[in-house]
Write an enzyme that holds these catalytic residues in place. Structure first.
Site, PDB file in Angstrom:
ATOM      1  N   HIS A 111       0.822  -1.225   0.000  1.00  6.99           N
ATOM      2  CA  HIS A 111       0.000   0.000   0.000  1.00  6.99           C
ATOM      3  C   HIS A 111       0.850   1.266   0.000  1.00  6.99           C
ATOM      4  O   HIS A 111       0.399   2.338  -0.350  1.00  6.99           O
ATOM      5  CB  HIS A 111      -0.907   0.060   1.237  1.00  6.99           C
ATOM      6  CG  HIS A 111      -2.031  -0.912   1.176  1.00  6.99           C
ATOM      7  ND1 HIS A 111      -2.993  -0.974   2.142  1.00  6.99           N
ATOM      8  CD2 HIS A 111      -2.356  -1.855   0.279  1.00  6.99           C
ATOM      9  CE1 HIS A 111      -3.856  -1.924   1.848  1.00  6.99           C
ATOM     10  NE2 HIS A 111      -3.482  -2.483   0.722  1.00  6.99           N
TER      11      HIS A 111
ATOM     12  N   GLU B 183      -4.943   4.091   1.435  1.00  6.20           N
ATOM     13  CA  GLU B 183      -6.005   4.219   2.440  1.00  6.20           C
ATOM     14  C   GLU B 183      -5.860   5.483   3.280  1.00  6.20           C
ATOM     15  O   GLU B 183      -6.435   5.594   4.362  1.00  6.20           O
ATOM     16  CB  GLU B 183      -6.019   2.959   3.316  1.00  6.20           C
ATOM     17  CG  GLU B 183      -6.294   1.704   2.477  1.00  6.20           C
ATOM     18  CD  GLU B 183      -6.237   0.409   3.274  1.00  6.20           C
ATOM     19  OE1 GLU B 183      -5.747   0.417   4.423  1.00  6.20           O
ATOM     20  OE2 GLU B 183      -6.688  -0.611   2.735  1.00  6.20           O
TER      21      GLU B 183
ATOM     22  N   ASP C 295      -1.082  -4.108  11.021  1.00  4.77           N
ATOM     23  CA  ASP C 295      -1.423  -5.126  10.019  1.00  4.77           C
ATOM     24  C   ASP C 295      -0.133  -5.478   9.301  1.00  4.77           C
ATOM     25  O   ASP C 295       0.378  -4.691   8.505  1.00  4.77           O
ATOM     26  CB  ASP C 295      -2.466  -4.578   9.034  1.00  4.77           C
ATOM     27  CG  ASP C 295      -2.803  -5.604   7.946  1.00  4.77           C
ATOM     28  OD1 ASP C 295      -2.292  -6.750   8.018  1.00  4.77           O
ATOM     29  OD2 ASP C 295      -3.572  -5.255   7.019  1.00  4.77           O
TER      30      ASP C 295
ATOM     31  N   GLU D  26      -2.385  -7.978  13.091  1.00  6.74           N
ATOM     32  CA  GLU D  26      -3.210  -8.607  12.049  1.00  6.74           C
ATOM     33  C   GLU D  26      -2.296  -9.339  11.065  1.00  6.74           C
ATOM     34  O   GLU D  26      -1.250  -8.807  10.670  1.00  6.74           O
ATOM     35  CB  GLU D  26      -3.987  -7.474  11.353  1.00  6.74           C
ATOM     36  CG  GLU D  26      -4.872  -7.947  10.218  1.00  6.74           C
ATOM     37  CD  GLU D  26      -5.568  -6.758   9.534  1.00  6.74           C
ATOM     38  OE1 GLU D  26      -5.735  -5.680  10.156  1.00  6.74           O
ATOM     39  OE2 GLU D  26      -5.931  -6.912   8.350  1.00  6.74           O
TER      40      GLU D  26
ATOM     41  N   ASP E  34      -6.947 -12.063   9.014  1.00  5.82           N
ATOM     42  CA  ASP E  34      -7.572 -11.452   7.838  1.00  5.82           C
ATOM     43  C   ASP E  34      -7.464 -12.434   6.671  1.00  5.82           C
ATOM     44  O   ASP E  34      -8.378 -13.225   6.435  1.00  5.82           O
ATOM     45  CB  ASP E  34      -6.893 -10.109   7.520  1.00  5.82           C
ATOM     46  CG  ASP E  34      -7.459  -9.448   6.276  1.00  5.82           C
ATOM     47  OD1 ASP E  34      -8.524  -9.881   5.795  1.00  5.82           O
ATOM     48  OD2 ASP E  34      -6.844  -8.503   5.755  1.00  5.82           O
TER      49      ASP E  34
ATOM     50  N   LYS F 258     -14.636  -8.564   6.396  1.00  4.56           N
ATOM     51  CA  LYS F 258     -14.701  -7.832   5.130  1.00  4.56           C
ATOM     52  C   LYS F 258     -15.794  -8.466   4.271  1.00  4.56           C
ATOM     53  O   LYS F 258     -15.620  -9.601   3.793  1.00  4.56           O
ATOM     54  CB  LYS F 258     -13.364  -7.925   4.398  1.00  4.56           C
ATOM     55  CG  LYS F 258     -12.220  -7.158   5.046  1.00  4.56           C
ATOM     56  CD  LYS F 258     -10.914  -7.402   4.290  1.00  4.56           C
ATOM     57  CE  LYS F 258      -9.804  -6.497   4.764  1.00  4.56           C
ATOM     58  NZ  LYS F 258      -8.483  -6.903   4.214  1.00  4.56           N
TER      59      LYS F 258
ATOM     60  N   HIS G 141     -12.452  -1.972   5.839  1.00  4.47           N
ATOM     61  CA  HIS G 141     -12.550  -1.532   4.436  1.00  4.47           C
ATOM     62  C   HIS G 141     -11.534  -2.275   3.563  1.00  4.47           C
ATOM     63  O   HIS G 141     -10.752  -3.080   4.054  1.00  4.47           O
ATOM     64  CB  HIS G 141     -12.266  -0.029   4.388  1.00  4.47           C
ATOM     65  CG  HIS G 141     -10.856   0.301   4.788  1.00  4.47           C
ATOM     66  ND1 HIS G 141     -10.233   1.470   4.454  1.00  4.47           N
ATOM     67  CD2 HIS G 141      -9.920  -0.426   5.486  1.00  4.47           C
ATOM     68  CE1 HIS G 141      -8.995   1.470   4.922  1.00  4.47           C
ATOM     69  NE2 HIS G 141      -8.800   0.350   5.557  1.00  4.47           N
ATOM     70  N   ARG G 142     -11.530  -1.950   2.274  1.00  9.24           N
ATOM     71  CA  ARG G 142     -10.507  -2.445   1.356  1.00  9.24           C
ATOM     72  C   ARG G 142      -9.697  -1.258   0.834  1.00  9.24           C
ATOM     73  O   ARG G 142     -10.122  -0.109   0.956  1.00  9.24           O
ATOM     74  CB  ARG G 142     -11.141  -3.188   0.158  1.00  9.24           C
ATOM     75  CG  ARG G 142     -11.999  -4.383   0.501  1.00  9.24           C
ATOM     76  CD  ARG G 142     -11.348  -5.391   1.418  1.00  9.24           C
ATOM     77  NE  ARG G 142     -10.098  -5.960   0.957  1.00  9.24           N
ATOM     78  CZ  ARG G 142      -9.921  -7.227   0.570  1.00  9.24           C
ATOM     79  NH1 ARG G 142     -10.953  -8.048   0.596  1.00  9.24           N
ATOM     80  NH2 ARG G 142      -8.734  -7.679   0.198  1.00  9.24           N
TER      81      ARG G 142
HETATM   82  P1  PGA Z   1      -6.497  -4.732   0.735  1.00 11.68           P
HETATM   83  O1  PGA Z   1      -5.965  -4.158   2.081  1.00 11.68           O
HETATM   84  O2  PGA Z   1      -7.856  -4.195   0.585  1.00 11.68           O
HETATM   85  O3  PGA Z   1      -5.506  -4.215  -0.254  1.00 11.68           O
HETATM   86  O4  PGA Z   1      -6.496  -6.225   0.811  1.00 11.68           O
HETATM   87  C1  PGA Z   1      -6.413  -4.777   3.139  1.00 11.68           C
HETATM   88  C2  PGA Z   1      -6.561  -4.043   4.372  1.00 11.68           C
HETATM   89  O5  PGA Z   1      -6.643  -2.802   4.428  1.00 11.68           O
HETATM   90  O6  PGA Z   1      -6.627  -4.857   5.297  1.00 11.68           O
END
Ligand code: PGA
Length: 414
Positions: A157, A208, A242, A283, A310, A335, A363-364
């Site tokens: 990310h 994010e 995470d 996570e 997750d 999710k 969220h994603r």
């Molecule tokens: P992702 O990220 O939506 O790219 O899988 C996961 C998250 O924020 O846990």
């Protein structure tokens, strides 16, 4: 008398927050039109329900026209005339129409979009807010969640910075709006510190909304966060990391911060972090098939912190049951698009809650401004909402929706 049965369902292609196509569904009854859209992940696990993408050149192969055709030509004719309050029956019917274990024929993206629109129509027919309708059909006790605000992003990310994917923070206060205020002020305090220490570019944000500073080590990020909370006088800080460890797992080893770890070494690394910082949860500390790693860390640290599954659990009933049986973790990431229907998402949450697990509605990385997650967290009473940083419209939309619910709440409970 107004009829509440489904009159029409139409899908259309829209963009998610990353600029990739996703699905929006408009479902009409005589009482109104109900809209829902679906998110999509970047670091997806292999046990998630499968999105249907077009392939080819259009939109880098990520178009969703086939999934939309499935909504318009297969799902809509089967659902028209049905009562949207029959959520479970409708979800089961879509699962049957699809006929695959991972929803890959019609597409989990197509099915989930319709499932959420049906849920909204059900709430509309009842004349209650969405969160209340969720609580009614799930038979759960509504609760306003703690916002788990994202401060720093790395891994897939971020942009070549720290290997861990997300650093999230919860700060205790009397109400959701005060927790959000304090957490957001601290996020801005972190921006100032980054600006001063590492320059303006260090406050660019990831998918994010978390900062993506050029910092390589987990401990350095944690030190910066601690400094921000001190500066802001925030108390009762809790940090959730995470790790998304599957993203740095290869040939039975974890390649992390320039070193190669086995499960034992990595558990030692996590244990030291927990001794030094106020960590409340980790996570995906191991990859999705590493049950041995998960069991080991849960035995070692599970009494003190949340070991959160997750990719390991993928909001999948069988995998949650398996983890509960063998003590692989003690908390669930929820999710909806990993499961593919509202009913299966509710079932997964209840299974975890009945086992006294903490449940984090999340969220994603590819989101829309749909605020369903906020209502889901409140309605199921999960206690926690991870909707990203207090930055970027698709993230704050969810927190803002909880602010609205907080006011609606007064009418129902005060
Ligand atoms: P992702 O990220 O939506 O790219 O899988 C996961 C998250 O924020 O846990």
């Amino acid at each position: 008398m107004i009829g509440h049965n489904i009159k029409s369902i139409k899908g259309r292609e829209i963009l998610d927050s990353r600029g990739y196509p996703t699905i929006e569904v408009a479902l009409a009854t005589e009482s109104g039109i109900y809209i829902a859209s679906v998110p999509s992940g970047t670091s997806t696990g292999k046990y998630e329900a499968k999105e249907l993408r077009d392939g080819g050149d259009r939109y880098l192969g990520l178009g969703v026209q086939k999934a939309i055709e499935n909504i318009n030509q297969i799902i809509a004719p089967a659902l028209c005339g049905k009562n949207p309050q029959e959520q479970q029956e409708i979800d089961n019917l879509m699962i049957k129409l699809d006929g695959t274990p991972d929803k890959s024929k019609l597409g989990a993206n197509a099915i989930l979009g319709v499932s959420i629109a049906v849920l909204r129509a059900g709430a509309g027919a009842e004349g209650v807010p969405l969160w209340q309708w969720i609580a009614e059909i799930a038979k759960t006790k509504p609760l306003l969640p703690f916002p788990c605000l994202l401060y720093v992003e790395g891994g897939v990310h971020g942009r070549g910075n720290v290997d861990a994917q997300e650093f999230m923070v919860t700060l205790e206060d009397d109400s959701f709006h005060e927790q959000l205020r304090l957490g957001t002020e601290t996020y801005h305090a972190l921006r100032e510190i980054l600006n001063k220490k590492l320059g303006k570019a260090s406050t660019n944000v990831g998918l994010e909304g978390g900062f993506t500073p050029p910092v390589q080590e987990t401990e350095d990020v944690l030190d910066l966060i601690m400094e921000a909370t001190k500066k802001n006088g925030a108390k009762n800080l809790k940090i959730i990391i995470d790790m998304a460890a599957g993203t740095f797992f290869k040939n039975d080893r974890y390649y992390f911060e320039g070193e190669s770890f086995d499960q034992k070494d990595l558990t030692i690394f996590y244990t030291k972090l927990c001794q030094k910082y106020p960590i409340a949860g980790i996570e995906d500390p191991f990859a999705e098939d590493d049950w041995v790693g998960f069991k080991g860390i849960t035995q070692n640290l599970g009494q003190k912190i949340n070991i959160i599954g997750d990719d390991l659990l993928a909001t999948n009933i069988q995998r949650i049951q398996e983890a509960q049986k063998n003590g692989a973790c003690n908390a669930l990431i929820l999710k909806p698009n990993q499961a593919g229907t509202v009913s299966e998402t509710v079932k997964a949450a209840k299974l975890a809650l009945e086992h006294n697990w903490d449940v984090f509605v999340k969220h994603r990385s590819g989101e829309t401004c749909d605020t369903f997650l906020a209502d889901l967290a409140v309605g199921l009473g999960t206690g926690f909402l991870m909707a990203g940083a207090p930055n970027r419209g698709e993230r704050v939309a969810k927190y803002n929706r909880v602010l609205m619910i907080e006011q609606e709440w007064q009418n129902y409970y005060c």
